[in-house]
Enzyme design. Structure first.
Site, mmCIF file in Angstrom:
data_model
loop_
_atom_site.group_PDB
_atom_site.id
_atom_site.type_symbol
_atom_site.label_atom_id
_atom_site.label_comp_id
_atom_site.label_asym_id
_atom_site.label_seq_id
_atom_site.Cartn_x
_atom_site.Cartn_y
_atom_site.Cartn_z
ATOM 1 N N SER A 131 0.844 -1.198 0.000
ATOM 2 C CA SER A 131 0.000 0.000 0.000
ATOM 3 C C SER A 131 0.884 1.255 0.000
ATOM 4 C CB SER A 131 -0.945 -0.059 1.204
ATOM 5 O OG SER A 131 -1.869 0.986 1.155
ATOM 6 N N HIS B 187 -4.112 -0.397 -4.152
ATOM 7 C CA HIS B 187 -5.584 -0.549 -4.043
ATOM 8 C C HIS B 187 -6.225 -0.162 -5.376
ATOM 9 C CE1 HIS B 187 -5.082 -0.835 0.342
ATOM 10 N NE2 HIS B 187 -4.335 0.240 0.272
ATOM 11 N N GLU C 53 -5.357 -5.146 -4.772
ATOM 12 C CA GLU C 53 -5.160 -5.706 -3.433
ATOM 13 C C GLU C 53 -4.813 -7.192 -3.532
ATOM 14 O OE1 GLU C 53 -8.563 -4.636 -1.093
ATOM 15 O OE2 GLU C 53 -8.043 -2.503 -1.142
#
Lengths: 297, 297
Positions: free
Chosen positions: B149, B191, B218
């Site tokens: 992330s 994401h 993800e």
């Protein structure tokens, strides 16, 4: 690197065997949430395309779950723009879709407008009906057929009716069925940037790369001119995903739900005044678009 | 249509003047929400890349707002995978980023892992610090540097740190600043499918088409092998947006907030086992990827 054939000779090279839209009227697809109370930029543009002397508007709210709310909004907007009459048509069932009075109102209208809602309700209720046949004939004869959100998604021969963006690009993540059949060779998705739906058109493109993916942002639309020239309108974006040159994908080898690989799709983002020649897969900057539209008059 | 040069001659044609990653270690970027409690597919793969005999892991939670929650999760996961020690490093301020004991722990580790959170906290606290210098040196010397992330987004020389997907592709909608500088010629977003972030990489690509956009879904990641070969790992997707052949865009003519037009970007979706040669902009199906990785050993 530009993939287009010579832009000067588009008229000659166009493949007339597979026209996108073989009608004299205009089809206009809108991504949803178009301005209905302020400048009315998109609705004004649509209304201006109606044939001269034919200022009646039919608004069809079949897709909507709240027709009593949206029909008065559109009625007010089109009256503001100068419509002589606005026919607010709920058409809630197949009996209503066969009603002779409703067919007559369609036949009188220069602009037929589909509201948003659920595109499956639209096809389920209108599919094969006298009302739908009348609308197709009006488009053929030069009227404008426009739709927003579900009303846009339902326009092609094949439409998306379900599939969360985060689940798409996994085999079977996008659900398709027959659309209203106003236009061929395209698949249309709405609320496209706002809901991040790129994966939906990529999955469809991997399943069959022949058809252009058209992703409409909110408060954006595309005029489909006769001969398959697209023209972006409104303050938002129109995204195009062109899979025709797809080099490889694993989709045919996967079980349902497995992730789809994609090698090579082409991506464009059109803004108001920009265009695209669907047959020749050619992006058109404003000068080129204007010249082509002028030429086709 | 395949845009690649002959895939057989990739080694010769590679432009060694602009290597993506000039280190002997591996860089691994993960899109967030990777499995940390079940199969550990991605973490297992990352751990397997650590140099032999160097099974200490440093986990850096600088980006995280909840380090006390995430550090024990990663500690448990890496211990399960066979780590000899897991050093849980909060590094909450610039003083901690200069701490000699922390630097020593980095120097001992074969795998350095950045958690998710806010990438701006990562760069603001680590930028120019002794800890960051030690990490760069470890990568140079053959250790694995991985991040999820925010920890993935921060890896390139330039990173995205803000911009809602629905606002992007409007001039200025995406906010960029210097990243941690582990890899050049890429921009990484995380994401990606879940938050529909295609527009963010399209805006960056329009602003400067030179650098490849890497959009990590993800529970998906990408190993950046030395010599700039990408390898997708995990159950999710890695989307690539290649703007190098951008034909036109209006971006330089717009006021801030106006919609950006894009003519021609190339889109790929990689799944586990598929790869990409960044320098040659060449998609690699599994056999081709395996051959290239084998060849570079």
């Amino acid at each position: 690197m530009i993939q287009c054939p010579s832009k000067a000779s588009l008229g000659d090279e166009r493949d007339m065997a597979s026209p996108v839209l073989s009608a004299s009227g205009h089809l206009v697809a809108i991504g949803g949430a178009e301005d209905r109370t302020s400048d009315l930029e998109i609705l004004k543009k649509i209304f201006s395309l109606a044939p001269e002397g034919c200022q009646e508007v039919a608004v069809i709210a079949t897709a909507s779950g709240i027709p009593d709310q949206v029909l008065p909004e559109y009625e007010a907007a089109f009256l503001r723009l100068g419509a002589s009459h606005v026919h607010s048509l709920g058409i809630r069932d197949r009996q209503a879709a066969a009603d002779a009075d409703t067919v007559r109102l369609i036949e009188q209208s220069g602009l037929i407008f589909f509201t948003g809602g659920d595109q499956l309700r639209l096809t389920n209720i209108l599919g094969g009906s006298p009302v739908l046949k009348a609308i197709r004939q009006r488009l053929q004869d030069g009227a404008v057929v426009a739709g927003t959100s579900a009303g846009a998604a339902a326009m092609p021969g094949t439409m998306i009716y379900n599939g969360a963006a985060a689940d798409a690009l996994r085999k079977g993540g996008v659900s398709l069925t027959f659309g209203l059949g106003f236009v061929d060779n395209l698949i249309i998705d709405s609320h496209f940037l706002e809901r991040g739906r790129f994966t939906r058109l990529m999955e469809v493109g991997a399943s069959n790369p022949e058809h252009l993916g058209v992703g409409l942002g909110e408060d954006a639309g595309v005029i489909i001119h006769p001969h398959g020239i697209l023209e972006a309108i409104g303050p938002g974006h129109v995204i195009l995903i062109d899979s025709r040159d797809l080099a490889s994908s694993n989709i045919a080898d996967l079980a349902m739900g497995e992730p789809v690989a994609v090698e090579y799709m082409i991506l464009h983002a059109m803004v108001s005044g920009h265009g695209f020649d669907v047959e020749n897969r050619c992006y058109l900057v404003p000068d080129e678009l204007d010249a082509l539209i002028e030429e086709s008059r």
